[in-house]
Design an enzyme around this catalytic site. Sequence first.
Site, mmCIF file in Angstrom:
data_model
loop_
_atom_site.group_PDB
_atom_site.id
_atom_site.type_symbol
_atom_site.label_atom_id
_atom_site.label_comp_id
_atom_site.label_asym_id
_atom_site.label_seq_id
_atom_site.Cartn_x
_atom_site.Cartn_y
_atom_site.Cartn_z
ATOM 1 N N CYS A 92 -3.839 1.109 -1.407
ATOM 2 C CA CYS A 92 -2.572 1.482 -0.749
ATOM 3 C C CYS A 92 -2.418 0.723 0.570
ATOM 4 C CB CYS A 92 -2.546 2.990 -0.502
ATOM 5 S SG CYS A 92 -1.108 3.509 0.464
ATOM 6 N N CYS A 129 -2.291 3.258 3.770
ATOM 7 C CA CYS A 129 -3.459 3.995 4.228
ATOM 8 C C CYS A 129 -4.096 3.217 5.384
ATOM 9 C CB CYS A 129 -4.470 4.151 3.089
ATOM 10 S SG CYS A 129 -4.126 5.547 1.989
ATOM 11 N N GLN A 132 11.734 5.195 5.697
ATOM 12 C CA GLN A 132 12.158 3.885 6.157
ATOM 13 C C GLN A 132 13.275 4.043 7.174
ATOM 14 O OE1 GLN A 132 12.466 0.788 2.955
ATOM 15 N NE2 GLN A 132 12.277 2.560 1.615
ATOM 16 N N ASN A 192 12.811 8.082 0.558
ATOM 17 C CA ASN A 192 12.888 8.177 -0.900
ATOM 18 C C ASN A 192 11.580 8.809 -1.350
ATOM 19 O OD1 ASN A 192 15.304 6.693 -0.847
ATOM 20 N ND2 ASN A 192 14.201 4.760 -1.002
ATOM 21 N N HIS A 251 5.882 8.261 3.222
ATOM 22 C CA HIS A 251 6.513 7.386 4.212
ATOM 23 C C HIS A 251 8.020 7.405 4.055
ATOM 24 C CE1 HIS A 251 6.784 4.767 0.706
ATOM 25 N NE2 HIS A 251 7.622 4.004 1.369
ATOM 26 N N HIS A 268 2.353 6.624 -0.948
ATOM 27 C CA HIS A 268 1.926 7.154 0.354
ATOM 28 C C HIS A 268 3.136 7.773 1.069
ATOM 29 C CE1 HIS A 268 -1.137 6.930 3.656
ATOM 30 N NE2 HIS A 268 -0.061 7.282 4.323
ATOM 31 N N HIS A 280 -3.061 10.073 2.308
ATOM 32 C CA HIS A 280 -2.317 9.499 1.176
ATOM 33 C C HIS A 280 -1.666 10.564 0.291
ATOM 34 C CE1 HIS A 280 -1.527 6.239 -1.752
ATOM 35 N NE2 HIS A 280 -1.707 7.173 -2.659
HETATM 36 ZN ZN LIG Z 1 -2.002 5.554 1.131
#
Ligand SMILES: [Zn+2]
Length: 392
Positions: free
Chosen positions: A72, A75, A193, A178, A191, A189, A138
Amino acid sequence: MVAVIRTSRRLADGREILYFDREPRPYDAVDPRDLPPVATHSQLRYDALLGEWVAIASHRQTRTFLPPADQCPLCPSRPGHPSEVPESDYEVVVFENRFPSLATGVARNVLPSAPGSPLAELRPGFGRCEVVCFTSDHDRVFAELGADRARLVVDVWAERTAELSGIDGIEQVFCFENHGEEIGVTLSHPHGQIYAYPFVTPRVEKVLGSVRRHREATGGDLFADVVAAERSGPRVVSANEHWTAFVPAAARWPYEVQLFPVRKVPDIPALGDDERNAFVEVYLDVLARFARRFDHPMPYIASWNQAPVRTGRDDWWLHLQLFSLLRAPGKMKYLAGSESGMGAFITDTNPEDVAEQLRNVKTTGERASQGAPATEGRNESGVEPEKSVVVE
Ligand SMILES: [Zn+2]
């Protein structure tokens, strides 16, 4: 206001990375990777018929797509596994997207218009695309971040909105998440934007037009009238002193909730301490309802609607749209003929029923199938499972 500590560093290809913390932490790890400089050749093309800009970002085809969890890129870095974040741990981190649709360093040498079409004006794809990692963990989703971390994310959205709004040529800052592979998320992961656009987006332009027309017709504030009506109406899902979360009267997605602050503010930076904490309370509650509506957490899009940087700020009222394209387990709402072709939405969920279903979701304790409407019962029980995605 609660203090946020920001530490700015550079990645191997020159991109900026920002660490956000409540307490000072030494960030001294160096990005060991041998990365080519980011070269962005995005351009904006004007659709003269619709009066809208389209970003042409053909270089993004090679971007990372669902890497294994041990590779990833979001991470923290581990020995032998350098990622986008050089440090071995972090709280909230923001960095420039390696495959941006819009970038401040974009190639400026574009033609004045598309080949053979003088009305299709061209502009460089100027702007900025950032990635916001909500946690170094994660496997933790936003709904499970807890109030303190979620509040830090709100403060990061505010800081980024304020800074990006200050860049010459940026007209709107859009923070979004999203969530879920079903809607095309390429990295699992947790997250979000942030896009900083060099134009006001079509949705915001359209809403501002509605606000102006409503004022001319009635003398009233459209946002204020909507918020006042919904706060005491039948579609409230969750609320506290400072926020109201409701299913909009004309919801276009199978599951859609809008979160409005009670006080009129243009953007996230304008929210006070109490309003930010109150947002976290309502938002985590609504996310928990989305996560537990069905046996499997719903994919969703969380979309902050902020005022443009320069125009219409006095008319705008900050809000968050949260919606899912899932209408039942295994069944995605696809934008087919009417929606994609004509922009005319047709939905087969009743907004008042959706609000009631979400209110009835138990947000604590064992996950259990929630009381589903009779028409969906057979799908939820698994008696007649439809594993494939159904195109409406
Ligand atoms: Zn990750």
